[in-house]
Design an enzyme around this catalytic site. Structure first.
Site, short mmCIF file in Angstrom:
data_model
loop_
_atom_site.label_atom_id
_atom_site.label_comp_id
_atom_site.label_asym_id
_atom_site.label_seq_id
_atom_site.Cartn_x
_atom_site.Cartn_y
_atom_site.Cartn_z
N TYR A 153 -11.53 21.80 0.99
CA TYR A 153 -12.04 20.81 0.04
C TYR A 153 -13.25 21.40 -0.68
O TYR A 153 -14.02 22.17 -0.11
CB TYR A 153 -12.42 19.50 0.74
CG TYR A 153 -13.50 19.63 1.79
CD1 TYR A 153 -14.84 19.43 1.48
CD2 TYR A 153 -13.16 19.93 3.12
CE1 TYR A 153 -15.83 19.54 2.45
CE2 TYR A 153 -14.14 20.05 4.08
CZ TYR A 153 -15.47 19.85 3.74
OH TYR A 153 -16.45 19.96 4.70
N PRO A 154 -13.43 21.04 -1.94
CA PRO A 154 -14.64 21.41 -2.66
C PRO A 154 -15.69 20.30 -2.55
O PRO A 154 -15.34 19.14 -2.25
CB PRO A 154 -14.16 21.56 -4.10
CG PRO A 154 -13.05 20.57 -4.21
CD PRO A 154 -12.41 20.47 -2.84
N ASP A 156 -19.99 18.93 -3.82
CA ASP A 156 -21.24 19.07 -4.57
C ASP A 156 -22.37 18.45 -3.77
O ASP A 156 -22.14 17.62 -2.88
CB ASP A 156 -21.16 18.34 -5.92
CG ASP A 156 -20.12 18.93 -6.85
OD1 ASP A 156 -20.02 20.16 -6.91
OD2 ASP A 156 -19.40 18.15 -7.50
N LYS A 157 -23.60 18.82 -4.09
CA LYS A 157 -24.78 18.10 -3.62
C LYS A 157 -25.17 17.07 -4.68
O LYS A 157 -25.22 17.37 -5.88
CB LYS A 157 -25.94 19.06 -3.36
CG LYS A 157 -25.75 19.92 -2.11
CD LYS A 157 -25.61 19.08 -0.85
CE LYS A 157 -25.59 19.95 0.41
NZ LYS A 157 -25.42 19.14 1.63
N HIS A 180 -27.38 19.83 10.07
CA HIS A 180 -25.95 19.84 9.74
C HIS A 180 -25.24 20.96 10.51
O HIS A 180 -24.14 20.79 11.04
CB HIS A 180 -25.81 20.06 8.23
CG HIS A 180 -24.49 19.62 7.67
ND1 HIS A 180 -24.08 18.31 7.65
CD2 HIS A 180 -23.47 20.34 7.11
CE1 HIS A 180 -22.89 18.22 7.08
NE2 HIS A 180 -22.49 19.45 6.76
#
Length: 752
Positions: A153-154, A156-157, A180
């Site tokens: 999966y792609p 973004d922040k 994390h």
């Protein structure tokens, strides 16, 4: 205003996630020859890229994607963007690409950042800690894990008005990333990740590719991470794709609806049939990385992820004496240290096989359990003999050997007790059947009768038969006949043998063997399973009882051909092809017939399923012509038959009788320089046919538009009589001679 500087990054390999959707309607409608070519070129492409034939480093893998988003994920890691560009274009050049459309793609590059180590500013050389430096190198130059499942999966922040990742101080971002990472480290050994950066390269900022043997481990990891602020406050995600890795050799199995990898059968699968397995799925258990890695052949599990071979054998077991006889034919003596032996035959070039085996041997020789592996060849073909200290190691090695070029199957034997076995004999040596485990599946007699009826076998013709076997083969009938003849000579040394014959119908080839009792049939079963191209066999009690159900099924299967026969049209399927041929005879003038067909052909050519239609005139200026029409589906051919039957002068077959079998049609395209020689040879063969029992008439017909395109119409009273011609020395000589003069592969079709 103070200018904020991003954390340093170090990049490694460029990455392409190429997601493809298969046009299943186009795939189903395509002729068999086109599908075979697509599989062949697809396998070659995938194998070459997994073997890094295009680059010195990197990695590639292919996955079957589950769900509506895509069907295939092809993953490439390469040193440069140019490598990815070339890999992408090379795929588009394959015949497989024509059946796919791009569902999605993602371009990125492996990276590590200053969140991992604050000293990373201009490159890894800034990191004094050698352990950390090596860890970072593993992250940017990763190996694709062997795990069986993938999730990509792609992401973004977030840059929202309330939560903007890029407005946070570095220290706070680093703290989020550390927490994390702590979650991810709890899944070490269960989930492996490849993180790639894509700012400026694709629509999102990062790509995440997770690998695991158990897909629920990926689910649990991502679920737990959702509660971490790094995700809950600052992450936004693109589409998710999940799939299962399979070796390139299983591409045909995947497109055929089978479970992949094929060395890990779907548990509880009820989709078994009596059809033979696909040739391109025969290399189950294979390691298609081409580097000889994938586990110790002496290990119990041998590795079960990512298409690596499992310890399940890819060979059929035979007794030690038979094995020793077989390898002795290739000049191989069984080493005293060998506890288990393998023999795999190949129809590929001996040099090509030897080159592949050299690579395997380099891997095998690392293990004390390996005794020796050699390649031998003679007039009968090429063989690979591999000897091991124990069965466990040999069974794992079996998967590697099954993936060698041209291999269709193998045999193995327990040699630990071979000295005792060598002295044991029941006087039936010299190729005679020996007792062994029967490799066929028992089915109900009525089911068996329905199967053999289409191949022209009637229980009433063989009242002495008590048990029967049927083995389908993907080898052409005429190519299989000689091999079965040799086997029959062995079988006929036993009173229990009734009949063994090769039959072909509508593109299927089958070997049918009848015996007086089940015990004898079980012994013969092992030999039949070892025939060229043979798939799983079936067997059943085969008395002289009647079955109304079988008779009903036979009548139903004859309906279409019967209706066409009433129209003066005769139909059949060329062996091994996904086309359907219609033939009718006419006494009309060939020129008139050609004109009528030309008008009809214009209508036919509006349909994609139409292959060709042509008028064939008698080379010997006979009184009748043939109209041949070829279609990609039986349904389309049946519809065309109504129109063809209205052509002028349609008549029955020459010498037609009520009990006549009909026409055996043979299509040939001859090289122009050999046309005259072909016609002369036909005259010689035709003279020989006139002396054969059951022969009615044989004519050489020539396409009115292409004198090198010919159709031989040969009519017989019984299919057995026609098959006797296939078994004749004259036919074998003609086939051998034909390899030089024919411009393409001939089509043979029984036209009932």
């Amino acid at each position: 205003m103070e200018r904020r500087r991003p954390p340093g990054t170090e990049e490694g390999w460029y990455v392409l996630h190429d997601l493809r959707r298969i046009d299943w309607d186009e795939w189903r409608d395509a002729p068999q020859r086109e599908r075979e070519r697509a599989v062949e070129e697809g396998v070659e492409y995938l194998r070459d890229h997994e073997a890094l034939a295009d680059a010195e480093e990197g990695g590639s893998a292919v996955f079957s994607v589950v769900g509506h988003g895509a069907d295939l994920l092809i993953l490439h890691l390469r040193p440069t963007l140019e490598h990815l560009d070339r890999a992408e274009r090379r795929f588009e050049a394959t015949a497989l690409a024509a059946f796919t459309e791009r569902a999605d793609s993602y371009v990125s590059v492996t990276e590590v950042s200053g969140y991992m180590h604050e000293d990373l500013t201009d490159g890894l050389d800034d990191i004094d800690d050698e352990g950390m430096r090596n860890y970072m190198k593993q992250r940017i130059y990763p190996e694709i894990p062997d795990a069986g499942h993938v999730c990509f999966y792609p992401m973004d922040k977030r840059r929202g008005p309330e939560d903007n990742w890029y407005d946070l101080p570095f220290e706070e971002r680093a703290e989020h990333m550390s927490a994390h990472g702590d979650v991810g480290r709890e899944y070490a050994g269960r989930v492996t990740q490849i993180i790639t950066g894509s700012v400026g390269l694709d629509d999102h900022e990062w790509g995440v590719t997770l690998f695991a043997d158990d897909p629920t481990d990926i689910k649990e990891l991502l679920y737990e991470m959702r509660f971490d602020p790094s995700s809950s406050r600052f992450a936004e995600f693109g589409s998710f794709y999940v799939g299962r890795r399979f070796p390139p050799a299983d591409l045909g199995a995947l497109l055929g609806g089978e479970a992949v990898p094929t060395d890990e059968p779907l548990e509880g699968d009820t989709l078994d049939s009596t059809d033979p397995p696909r040739a391109d799925a025969a290399a189950a258990h294979a390691d298609d990385h081409g580097d000889g890695t994938g586990g110790d052949p002496g290990d119990d599990d041998g590795g079960d992820g990512g298409g690596r071979p499992s310890s399940d054998p890819a060979h059929r077991e035979i007794d030690a004496e038979s094995f020793r006889q077989r390898v002795d034919d290739y000049g191989v003596d069984v080493d005293e240290a060998a506890g288990y032996g393998l023999l795999f035959g190949s129809d590929a070039d001996a040099e090509a096989v030897a080159e592949e085996v050299d690579g395997l041997r380099a891997n095998f020789d690392h293990y004390d359990t390996h005794v020796g592996t050699v390649v031998r060849s003679d007039d009968a073909g090429t063989a690979v003999v591999s000897l091991w200290a124990n069965e466990r190691a040999a069974s794992t090695a079996s998967g590697f050997l099954a993936d060698l070029p041209g291999v269709g199957g193998g045999v193995g034997a327990d040699l630990a007790d071979n000295e005792a076995q060598e002295g044991e004999s029941d006087g039936s040596a010299g190729g005679r059947p020996q007792p062994g485990q029967a490799p066929h599946e028992g089915i109900e007699p009525d089911d068996f009768r329905r199967l053999v009826h289409r191949f022209g076998i009637d229980p009433h013709d063989h009242p002495e038969a008590g048990y029967a076997l049927l083995f389908r083969s993907d080898t052409d009938a005429e190519d299989l006949v000689e091999e079965v003849d040799d086997l029959r000579e062995s079988f006929e040394g036993y009173d229990s043998h009734v009949l063994t014959t090769v039959r072909a119908d509508s593109g299927d080839t089958a070997v049918i063997s009848l015996w007086t009792d089940e015990s004898a049939a079980d012994t013969a079963s092992g030999f039949l399973a070892d025939l060229s191209g043979a798939g799983p066999g079936v067997g059943a009690g085969y008395g002289d009882g009647e079955s109304d159900e079988a008779d009903d099924g036979a009548e139903e299967s004859d309906d279409i051909r019967g209706e066409l026969a009433d129209l003066g049209v005769y139909a059949g399927q060329p062996h091994g092809e996904d086309v359907y041929a219609l033939v009718l005879y006419s006494e009309a003038d060939p020129e008139e017939l050609h004109g009528e067909l030309a008008d009809l052909r214009e209508r036919f050519e509006h349909y994609d399923s139409h292959v060709k239609s042509a008028v064939y005139g008698d080379e010997a200026d006979g009184d009748r012509s043939a109209v041949v029409s070829i279609w990609e589906s039986q349904e389309a051919a049946d519809k065309a038959a109504d129109f063809l039957s209205e052509l002028p002068g349609v008549v029955g077959r020459a010498g037609e009788t009520e009990s006549g079998f009909g026409t055996m049609g043979m299509f040939y395209t001859v090289k122009p320089d050999y046309r005259e020689e072909f016609v002369e040879t036909f005259g010689e063969v035709g003279a020989a046919l006139e002396e054969m029992e059951g022969h009615l008439d044989t004519r050489l017909l020539v396409n009115e538009e292409d004198e090198n395109d010919m159709f031989i119409a040969s009519q017989w009273r019984r299919k057995d009589d026609a098959m006797d011609f296939f078994r004749s020395e004259a036919f074998r000589d003609t086939v051998e001679w034909g390899r030089e003069v024919l411009d393409d592969r001939p089509r043979h079709v029984f036209l009932a």
